[in-house]
Write a protein that holds these residues in place. Structure first.
Motif, PDB file in Angstrom:
ATOM      1  N   GLY A 125       0.825  -1.200   0.000  1.00 27.55           N
ATOM      2  CA  GLY A 125       0.000   0.000   0.000  1.00 27.55           C
ATOM      3  C   GLY A 125       0.860   1.250   0.000  1.00 27.55           C
ATOM      4  O   GLY A 125       1.955   1.288  -0.568  1.00 27.55           O
ATOM      5  N   LYS A 126       0.381   2.280   0.661  1.00 26.68           N
ATOM      6  CA  LYS A 126       1.085   3.571   0.747  1.00 26.68           C
ATOM      7  C   LYS A 126       1.873   3.549   2.049  1.00 26.68           C
ATOM      8  O   LYS A 126       1.312   3.644   3.135  1.00 26.68           O
ATOM      9  CB  LYS A 126       0.063   4.712   0.728  1.00 26.68           C
ATOM     10  N   LEU A 127       3.210   3.437   1.939  1.00 29.30           N
ATOM     11  CA  LEU A 127       4.055   3.080   3.068  1.00 29.30           C
ATOM     12  C   LEU A 127       5.030   4.191   3.423  1.00 29.30           C
ATOM     13  O   LEU A 127       5.391   5.030   2.597  1.00 29.30           O
ATOM     14  CB  LEU A 127       4.863   1.820   2.749  1.00 29.30           C
ATOM     15  N   ILE A 128       5.486   4.149   4.680  1.00 32.17           N
ATOM     16  CA  ILE A 128       6.607   4.951   5.156  1.00 32.17           C
ATOM     17  C   ILE A 128       7.621   3.993   5.765  1.00 32.17           C
ATOM     18  O   ILE A 128       7.265   3.118   6.554  1.00 32.17           O
ATOM     19  CB  ILE A 128       6.155   6.002   6.193  1.00 32.17           C
ATOM     20  N   ARG A 129       8.910   4.148   5.386  1.00 34.25           N
ATOM     21  CA  ARG A 129       9.959   3.273   5.885  1.00 34.25           C
ATOM     22  C   ARG A 129      11.195   4.091   6.264  1.00 34.25           C
ATOM     23  O   ARG A 129      12.099   4.278   5.449  1.00 34.25           O
ATOM     24  CB  ARG A 129      10.333   2.218   4.828  1.00 34.25           C
ATOM     25  N   PRO A 130      11.265   4.617   7.499  1.00 31.17           N
ATOM     26  CA  PRO A 130      12.477   5.333   7.925  1.00 31.17           C
ATOM     27  C   PRO A 130      13.613   4.371   8.200  1.00 31.17           C
ATOM     28  O   PRO A 130      13.539   3.559   9.114  1.00 31.17           O
ATOM     29  CB  PRO A 130      12.021   6.055   9.198  1.00 31.17           C
ATOM     30  N   TRP A 131      14.667   4.446   7.421  1.00 29.81           N
ATOM     31  CA  TRP A 131      15.777   3.515   7.545  1.00 29.81           C
ATOM     32  C   TRP A 131      16.966   4.091   8.305  1.00 29.81           C
ATOM     33  O   TRP A 131      17.907   3.373   8.600  1.00 29.81           O
ATOM     34  CB  TRP A 131      16.217   3.047   6.157  1.00 29.81           C
ATOM     35  N   GLY A 132      16.964   5.359   8.600  1.00 30.88           N
ATOM     36  CA  GLY A 132      18.090   5.954   9.316  1.00 30.88           C
ATOM     37  C   GLY A 132      17.645   6.594  10.611  1.00 30.88           C
ATOM     38  O   GLY A 132      16.479   6.940  10.790  1.00 30.88           O
ATOM     39  N   ALA A 133      18.584   6.741  11.546  1.00 32.34           N
ATOM     40  CA  ALA A 133      18.277   7.334  12.850  1.00 32.34           C
ATOM     41  C   ALA A 133      18.654   8.806  12.931  1.00 32.34           C
ATOM     42  O   ALA A 133      18.179   9.507  13.813  1.00 32.34           O
ATOM     43  CB  ALA A 133      18.998   6.566  13.957  1.00 32.34           C
ATOM     44  N   LEU A 134      19.494   9.291  12.024  1.00 33.87           N
ATOM     45  CA  LEU A 134      19.911  10.688  12.058  1.00 33.87           C
ATOM     46  C   LEU A 134      18.935  11.513  11.228  1.00 33.87           C
ATOM     47  O   LEU A 134      19.196  11.893  10.084  1.00 33.87           O
ATOM     48  CB  LEU A 134      21.343  10.834  11.514  1.00 33.87           C
ATOM     49  N   ARG A 138      19.955  13.141   7.797  1.00 36.14           N
ATOM     50  CA  ARG A 138      19.496  12.154   6.820  1.00 36.14           C
ATOM     51  C   ARG A 138      20.647  11.523   6.032  1.00 36.14           C
ATOM     52  O   ARG A 138      20.766  11.720   4.815  1.00 36.14           O
ATOM     53  CB  ARG A 138      18.460  12.754   5.871  1.00 36.14           C
ATOM     54  N   VAL A 139      21.473  10.752   6.701  1.00 38.17           N
ATOM     55  CA  VAL A 139      22.560  10.051   6.031  1.00 38.17           C
ATOM     56  C   VAL A 139      22.053   8.731   5.440  1.00 38.17           C
ATOM     57  O   VAL A 139      22.125   8.506   4.229  1.00 38.17           O
ATOM     58  CB  VAL A 139      23.736   9.809   6.997  1.00 38.17           C
ATOM     59  N   ARG A 284      25.457   7.260  17.881  1.00 36.87           N
ATOM     60  CA  ARG A 284      25.089   6.760  16.559  1.00 36.87           C
ATOM     61  C   ARG A 284      26.119   7.211  15.527  1.00 36.87           C
ATOM     62  O   ARG A 284      26.651   8.320  15.616  1.00 36.87           O
ATOM     63  CB  ARG A 284      23.701   7.261  16.151  1.00 36.87           C
ATOM     64  N   PHE A 285      26.357   6.332  14.550  1.00 34.13           N
ATOM     65  CA  PHE A 285      27.235   6.643  13.425  1.00 34.13           C
ATOM     66  C   PHE A 285      26.598   6.111  12.154  1.00 34.13           C
ATOM     67  O   PHE A 285      26.083   4.984  12.131  1.00 34.13           O
ATOM     68  CB  PHE A 285      28.615   6.009  13.609  1.00 34.13           C
ATOM     69  N   GLU A 286      26.615   6.916  11.085  1.00 37.33           N
ATOM     70  CA  GLU A 286      26.098   6.494   9.791  1.00 37.33           C
ATOM     71  C   GLU A 286      26.997   7.018   8.680  1.00 37.33           C
ATOM     72  O   GLU A 286      27.574   8.103   8.803  1.00 37.33           O
ATOM     73  CB  GLU A 286      24.662   7.004   9.581  1.00 37.33           C
ATOM     74  N   ALA A 287      27.091   6.254   7.603  1.00 31.41           N
ATOM     75  CA  ALA A 287      27.864   6.670   6.434  1.00 31.41           C
ATOM     76  C   ALA A 287      27.219   6.090   5.188  1.00 31.41           C
ATOM     77  O   ALA A 287      26.657   4.992   5.216  1.00 31.41           O
ATOM     78  CB  ALA A 287      29.319   6.204   6.542  1.00 31.41           C
TER      79      ALA A 287
END
Length: 428
Positions: A125-134, A138-139, A284-287
């Motif tokens: 359906g019409k979805l939201i999927r936040p994959w990052g914590a920052l 928004r990394v 938290r760390f993201e790259a």
């Protein structure tokens, strides 16, 4: 428009097994009504008056099947609202809100059917999927589109836009694997040309052009679909994440051709992240790495070329002994090679966000101090605010959005849009 929504809703419900419909019941019904009014600090004139109504409900068909419906109705006061409700050109025809005029919008924030097994979940359906914590920089959080119509004058960032697609999640012990296919080519919503926060020029990495500019149509459902795969492993007090995705860029690139256009070329993105907690602290760390990021290039026929772009971000959350909550985020995006012409975005961009929050007075008062600074440019935004909870349903808040910097800078160009605002919210 109504027929399109009814068709989508019918398709979603048609996927539910007949025996599950016998156990149908509504639960978690809610309603939010919010008024937001803002006055210019410079002229004291009303700049924004918006009413937002958000009903939501969850329908349970059985222990394993459920549907989520979240709607949104927005009304902007024509006489006292210069912001409007954002452009519609960045929506796909299927996801485009119903808009009888420039001041009224109706759309689904979420319209999904979910199957929940012991180890597997499937949503369509019409979805939201936040994959990052920052969420401030928004990394890794590059899967969901967002409403960028109000610049950074938002209580929650990003203001996510749902898109039509399917997601499958599998859990096994400490492992989690999720695959997503978003067939909806909707991208980030932009401000209307008359808005106080509409850029006077679009400064893309590689070029700069006066606005408004035509936007590439968002109607290629197969060509501009987004695909993603995310793997997550829980490790004691922390977790590590790896992901890969392919799809159109969410922010436009200026195609510097004879007839300049804002386009959304496809790109690949690979990312890793880690988080761990230590008492009152969470780190938290993201790259991420995009090997084929599109940048403006007037020397090629299509108006843009490809380069390598990588981003890194770190963050810390701290619940202090004095009941303050502190969130600090620092991120940097770097391009391999970019033109250094005047007015063109630099090849390295550094952004920092700081948010302080504290409840007091039996948790009826909420004090919030927030700053966003583009360190590579020297401009930014200050957002002090305070909110009072009158009762369990009604709250009132007020604050200031103060932009600083020069008119040639990405944030500073909106300095004259600095404002004081008032928000009333009723929830049921």
């Amino acid at each position: 428009m109504t027929h399109r929504w009814l068709l989508v809703l019918s398709c979603v419900l048609a996927a539910v097994p007949t025996d599950a419909l016998a156990e149908f019941r509504w639960r978690d019904r809610a309603l939010s009504i919010e008024y937001l009014g803002a006055q210019s600090i410079e002229t004291s004139a009303w700049q924004q008056q918006r009413l937002t109504i958000q009903p939501s409900a969850v329908a349970s068909f059985s222990r394993r099947w459920r549907a989520t419906l979240k709607g949104r109705v927005e009304v902007a006061n024509g006489a006292g609202d210069d912001y409007g409700l954002g452009t519609l050109a960045t929506y796909s025809p299927l996801a485009r809100p119903w808009a009888p005029n420039d001041r009224v919008r109706m759309e689904f924030d979420e319209l999904s059917l979910e199957y929940r097994g012991r180890r597997n979940r499937v949503s369509v359906g019409k979805l939201i999927r936040p994959w990052g914590a920052l969420d401030g920089i928004r990394v890794l959080d590059q899967l969901d589109a967002a409403r960028n119509r109000d610049f950074l004058f938002l209580e929650q960032r990003p203001d996510r836009l749902s898109r039509y697609g399917i997601a499958a999640l599998h859990r096994s012990n400490d492992w989690e694997l999720e695959a997503v296919a978003l067939l909806d080519p909707t991208v980030n919503q932009l401000a209307t040309a008359s808005s106080p926060v509409a850029p006077r020029s679009y400064r893309s990495p590689g070029a700069e052009e006066e606005l408004p500019l035509p936007i590439e149509p968002r109607d290629r459902y197969g060509t501009d679909a987004t695909y993603g795969l995310r793997l997550r492993r829980q490790l004691g007090n922390g977790a590590v994440t790896a992901l890969a995705q392919s799809g159109p860029m969410l922010d436009p690139v200026l195609a510097a051709t004879a007839e300049a256009t804002l386009r959304f070329p496809r790109r690949r993105l690979y990312g890793v992240g880690a988080e761990w907690s230590a008492g009152a602290l969470v780190f938290r760390f993201e790259a991420n790495l995009s090997p084929d990021e599109a940048v403006s290039d007037p020397t090629v026929g299509r108006g843009f070329s490809r380069t390598r772009r990588w981003s890194t971000g770190v963050a810390v959350d701290w619940n202090t002994p004095g009941r303050w909550f502190v969130n600090l985020q620092l991120g940097e995006a770097r391009y391999r090679t970019l033109s250094q012409a005047p007015g063109v975005a630099p090849d390295t961009q550094t952004l920092a966000t700081l948010m302080l929050r504290r409840n007091f007075g039996n948790d009826r008062w909420l004090l919030r101090l927030e700053t966003l600074a583009l360190l590579s440019e020297g401009d930014g935004l200050l957002r002090p605010s305070i909110e009072y909870q009158l009762n369990d349903r009604l709250s009132i808040g007020t604050g200031i959005d103060q932009v600083y910097g020069s008119e040639e800078q990405p944030f500073g160009q909106f300095r004259q849009a600095s404002r004081a605002w008032l928000r009333l919210r009723w929830v049921q």
